[in-house]
Write a protein that holds these residues in place. Structure first.
Motif, PDB file in Angstrom:
ATOM      1  N   SER A  22       0.849  -1.189   0.000  1.00 38.48           N
ATOM      2  CA  SER A  22       0.000   0.000   0.000  1.00 38.48           C
ATOM      3  C   SER A  22       0.881   1.234   0.000  1.00 38.48           C
ATOM      4  O   SER A  22       1.940   1.247   0.653  1.00 38.48           O
ATOM      5  CB  SER A  22      -0.911  -0.004   1.237  1.00 38.48           C
ATOM      6  OG  SER A  22      -1.713   1.150   1.301  1.00 38.48           O
ATOM      7  N   LEU A  23       0.446   2.268  -0.716  1.00 41.58           N
ATOM      8  CA  LEU A  23       1.158   3.551  -0.753  1.00 41.58           C
ATOM      9  C   LEU A  23       0.116   4.652  -0.897  1.00 41.58           C
ATOM     10  O   LEU A  23      -0.634   4.682  -1.870  1.00 41.58           O
ATOM     11  CB  LEU A  23       2.162   3.601  -1.909  1.00 41.58           C
ATOM     12  CG  LEU A  23       3.086   4.824  -1.980  1.00 41.58           C
ATOM     13  CD1 LEU A  23       4.381   4.457  -2.713  1.00 41.58           C
ATOM     14  CD2 LEU A  23       2.440   6.018  -2.685  1.00 41.58           C
ATOM     15  N   ARG A  24       0.076   5.553   0.081  1.00 43.69           N
ATOM     16  CA  ARG A  24      -0.887   6.658   0.067  1.00 43.69           C
ATOM     17  C   ARG A  24      -0.170   7.961   0.386  1.00 43.69           C
ATOM     18  O   ARG A  24       0.562   8.061   1.376  1.00 43.69           O
ATOM     19  CB  ARG A  24      -2.005   6.435   1.085  1.00 43.69           C
ATOM     20  CG  ARG A  24      -2.733   5.115   0.978  1.00 43.69           C
ATOM     21  CD  ARG A  24      -3.411   4.936  -0.371  1.00 43.69           C
ATOM     22  NE  ARG A  24      -4.517   5.867  -0.560  1.00 43.69           N
ATOM     23  CZ  ARG A  24      -5.136   6.000  -1.732  1.00 43.69           C
ATOM     24  NH1 ARG A  24      -4.733   5.301  -2.789  1.00 43.69           N
ATOM     25  NH2 ARG A  24      -6.140   6.851  -1.840  1.00 43.69           N
ATOM     26  N   ILE A  25      -0.365   8.959  -0.461  1.00 44.21           N
ATOM     27  CA  ILE A  25       0.250  10.264  -0.261  1.00 44.21           C
ATOM     28  C   ILE A  25      -0.631  11.095   0.673  1.00 44.21           C
ATOM     29  O   ILE A  25      -1.866  11.097   0.551  1.00 44.21           O
ATOM     30  CB  ILE A  25       0.447  10.989  -1.612  1.00 44.21           C
ATOM     31  CG1 ILE A  25       1.291  10.128  -2.551  1.00 44.21           C
ATOM     32  CG2 ILE A  25       1.102  12.346  -1.398  1.00 44.21           C
ATOM     33  CD1 ILE A  25       2.663   9.774  -2.022  1.00 44.21           C
ATOM     34  N   SER A  26       0.001  11.794   1.609  1.00 51.08           N
ATOM     35  CA  SER A  26      -0.753  12.620   2.555  1.00 51.08           C
ATOM     36  C   SER A  26      -1.428  13.772   1.825  1.00 51.08           C
ATOM     37  O   SER A  26      -1.063  14.143   0.711  1.00 51.08           O
ATOM     38  CB  SER A  26       0.172  13.163   3.651  1.00 51.08           C
ATOM     39  OG  SER A  26       1.191  13.971   3.087  1.00 51.08           O
ATOM     40  N   ARG A  27      -2.406  14.361   2.463  1.00 51.24           N
ATOM     41  CA  ARG A  27      -3.270  15.317   1.779  1.00 51.24           C
ATOM     42  C   ARG A  27      -2.591  16.649   1.491  1.00 51.24           C
ATOM     43  O   ARG A  27      -3.045  17.389   0.624  1.00 51.24           O
ATOM     44  CB  ARG A  27      -4.549  15.495   2.600  1.00 51.24           C
ATOM     45  CG  ARG A  27      -5.372  14.212   2.561  1.00 51.24           C
ATOM     46  CD  ARG A  27      -6.360  14.062   3.682  1.00 51.24           C
ATOM     47  NE  ARG A  27      -6.980  12.732   3.613  1.00 51.24           N
ATOM     48  CZ  ARG A  27      -7.877  12.279   4.457  1.00 51.24           C
ATOM     49  NH1 ARG A  27      -8.274  13.030   5.473  1.00 51.24           N
ATOM     50  NH2 ARG A  27      -8.383  11.070   4.323  1.00 51.24           N
ATOM     51  N   GLU A  28      -1.506  16.959   2.217  1.00 49.90           N
ATOM     52  CA  GLU A  28      -0.750  18.157   1.868  1.00 49.90           C
ATOM     53  C   GLU A  28       0.382  17.848   0.897  1.00 49.90           C
ATOM     54  O   GLU A  28       1.066  18.748   0.433  1.00 49.90           O
ATOM     55  CB  GLU A  28      -0.220  18.844   3.134  1.00 49.90           C
ATOM     56  CG  GLU A  28       1.105  18.320   3.647  1.00 49.90           C
ATOM     57  CD  GLU A  28       1.048  16.918   4.241  1.00 49.90           C
ATOM     58  OE1 GLU A  28       2.066  16.199   4.177  1.00 49.90           O
ATOM     59  OE2 GLU A  28      -0.015  16.551   4.778  1.00 49.90           O
ATOM     60  N   GLY A  29       0.571  16.558   0.577  1.00 53.23           N
ATOM     61  CA  GLY A  29       1.507  16.148  -0.460  1.00 53.23           C
ATOM     62  C   GLY A  29       2.951  16.006  -0.050  1.00 53.23           C
ATOM     63  O   GLY A  29       3.814  15.790  -0.911  1.00 53.23           O
ATOM     64  N   SER A  30       3.258  16.082   1.256  1.00 55.98           N
ATOM     65  CA  SER A  30       4.651  16.062   1.698  1.00 55.98           C
ATOM     66  C   SER A  30       5.114  14.717   2.235  1.00 55.98           C
ATOM     67  O   SER A  30       6.312  14.533   2.457  1.00 55.98           O
ATOM     68  CB  SER A  30       4.866  17.110   2.807  1.00 55.98           C
ATOM     69  OG  SER A  30       4.600  18.400   2.332  1.00 55.98           O
TER      70      SER A  30
END
Length: 596
Positions: free
Chosen positions: A460-468
């Motif tokens: 699984s790989l998910r980017i945080s909502r602020e993109g950092s």
């Protein structure tokens, strides 16, 4: 009589018993069945079985400790443990064991632990260098030379000097060596490694997490949390500011930046708190009072950080002994928590569909490849670009209304596409390769540098909502045990992702196939595709965990804004987490995901 002569016979007997203990602990640590044990005997007596007489003796010699400025928190920061100092006539091995047990007493700069050291070592020993969190009973045995001992232990985590907690996989061990000498007829430690050891069961009673905040490197539009663990005492505000001045954790790499310049120092020894306001006095040689925006950004960063500490509501900033007026700044306030829309994307009758509030609607004007088996859908925040995995061909596609679908990449069990806030679509697979592509562009995109994931099975790989940041789950070869990581997203000047900095382990040896953000500092996780009950969990990025109600046969997990927006799919049905149970929401849509 010198204690080395007086105790030689007894020490030899102790050594024989200790070697036997070491063999038994070795069987526990390295055998096929690992048992978790806590301190017993001497350690328990020192830590928990205290009497009033244990506090009565005042050491006649030892190091001089710096007096910390008192704050409003002082009376509320009593430590849960008050370990016992060395007893008269204790053997060399008892002194080592007592010193290790005293690591639970952080008050007064570990003054009790220092009593076990020679005056020279007590003045230079650095307890805050690291904390080893041990999950088994430490074993201390004598070495060949008199007065030399070695302690071995199994550790479940290690806390760095800057407060970054790294969880360790099962079976991780550490070895500590000690040298003792006679001081006024009593054994004392003359050589010891810096740092302390703490039982796993007691760690969260002694230390508590505090989020430091840094700016997103791309545009400084967002405040990004960087969790640290500090001993729960009156100096927490000071420790947090000092850590903030030193900069972000290594695993955030160049993903974040700080408004506080390198070389900044505290003008006084502490950050006192009075009436809910933390007074931060900084010394900054190159500071220009006319640079209101810089001062304002420093104040924003400090305020966001210190407000995570109990009893701190505001910050009063002084630079170079002068108050700072930030009221005229023109910068917009940074965003601390990014939310996502309540609408989800899912699969309904092998078509992409929106789901919200019990209603399902097929997404109009979408053209899908012929013969695909839709799974793992994702979408951008604006709901104008979508992605999915063709589970029949292990291929990732993106698609937008009115356009032809675009094949992006293939791999063994590719992850659900994750859309970041700059329009990039992310994915990985069981080879450890991380890929990105512009949702609006042609082609198969680029490979992101992430050498620490080489040959890892990325589930699984998910980017945080602020993109950092990236939330990454890796599994072992048998896909039975997993590690959950947080890694910084490094971008070039255009915003194109170039690297995933080496991640920090938030959870190890867990049964997890997916992890989904539910906020800037929380995520949920679960095992997937099991016939029996799965155990979803809610984590903070600092590593604190709560178990959620079990759900049989979870096939997907979705996280929205907070724990009130957690959905799980099972047996073709969609459920929502409601208090202590899962409530059925729909039998028309499954495999849902929120934007991002």
């Amino acid at each position: 009589m010198n204690p080395a002569d007086h105790d030689r016979t007894r020490d030899r007997a102790d050594a024989i018993r200790a070697v036997g203990d070491a063999r038994r602990v070795s069987d526990v640590v390295f055998g096929t069945t690992r048992r978790r044990a806590r301190y017993t005997g001497l350690v328990c007596a020192m830590v928990l079985g205290l009497t009033l007489s244990a506090c009565g003796a005042m050491p006649r010699s030892g190091p001089v400790h710096k007096v910390i400025e008192p704050t409003e928190q002082t009376q509320q920061s009593a430590m849960p443990f008050n370990p016992q100092g060395p007893r008269v006539g204790a053997t060399a091995q008892e002194i080592v064991e007592g010193f290790l047990a005293a690591g639970v007493g952080a008050q007064d700069d570990y003054s009790v632990a220092r009593q076990y050291l020679t005056p020279q070592l007590a003045a230079t020993w650095k307890p805050d260098t690291r904390v080893l969190i041990h999950s088994g009973e430490p074993t201390t045995v004598p070495r060949l030379n008199d007065g030399e001992f070695r302690t071995s232990m199994e550790v479940s985590g290690e806390l760095s000097a800057s407060g970054v907690l790294a969880k360790q996989p099962s079976g991780s061990t550490r070895v500590l060596d000690f040298v003792l000498t006679s001081v006024d007829g009593q054994w004392r430690i003359s050589r010891a490694p810096d740092g302390v050891v703490v039982p796993q069961a007691d760690f969260e009673k002694i230390f508590s997490p505090t989020n430091l905040y840094f700016y997103s490197a791309q545009d400084s539009k967002y405040l990004v949390p960087d969790p640290r663990w500090f001993a729960t005492r009156s100096t927490t505000s000071t420790a947090a500011v000092r850590a903030l001045m030193r900069g972000p954790a290594a695993y955030l790499g160049n993903a974040v930046t700080s408004a506080i310049p390198q070389g900044t120092a505290l003008s006084r020894s502490a950050v006192p708190v009075s009436g809910g306001t933390a007074a931060v006095d900084l010394t900054l040689a190159s500071f220009d009072p006319a640079e209101v925006n810089q001062a304002r950004r420093m104040e924003q960063q400090l305020r966001a950080t210190l407000r995570t500490i109990p009893n701190v509501d505001d910050v009063e900033l002084r630079i170079n002994d002068a108050p700072v007026d930030t009221s005229g700044g023109s910068d917009n306030d940074p965003i601390q928590a990014v939310t996502v829309p309540n609408r989800q994307i899912g699969v309904s009758d092998n078509k992409l569909a929106f789901y919200q509030g019990g209603q399902t609607e097929l997404i109009p004007d979408l053209t899908l490849p012929e013969g695909v088996t839709l799974s793992k859908p994702g979408m951008g925040v604006e709901a104008g670009a979508f992605g999915f995995v063709d589970s029949a061909g292990s291929t990732v596609y993106t698609v937008s209304p009115g356009q032809q679908p675009r094949q992006r990449w293939s791999g063994y069990k590719p992850t659900r596409p994750s859309f970041d806030n700059l329009g990039w679509v992310w994915g990985a697979d069981r080879s450890g390769t991380v890929r990105v592509v512009r949702a609006s562009s042609e082609g198969q995109g680029d490979t992101v540098s992430a050498s620490w994931l080489d040959d890892q099975h990325v589930a699984s790989l998910r980017i945080s909502r602020e993109g950092s940041r990236a939330l990454v789950v890796t599994t072992d070869a048998a896909a039975t045990r997993s590690t959950v990581w947080i890694a910084g997203v490094v971008r070039d000047a255009s915003g194109r992702p170039t690297e995933l900095a080496k991640g920090n382990a938030v959870a190890t040896d867990v049964d997890v196939d997916t992890a989904q953000w539910i906020g800037p500092d929380e995520f949920v996780s679960s095992a997937l595709d099991q016939d029996t009950n799965s155990q979803p969990r809610r984590y903070t990025i600092a590593g604190k965990v709560d178990e959620l109600p079990a759900l049989t046969g979870v096939t997907s997990l979705a996280g929205g804004n907070g724990s009130a927006a957690v959905y799980g799919a099972s047996d073709g049905r969609l459920y929502m987490l409601t208090g202590s149970s899962w409530a059925l929401q729909s039998e028309e849509v499954t495999d849902t995901a929120f934007a991002g």
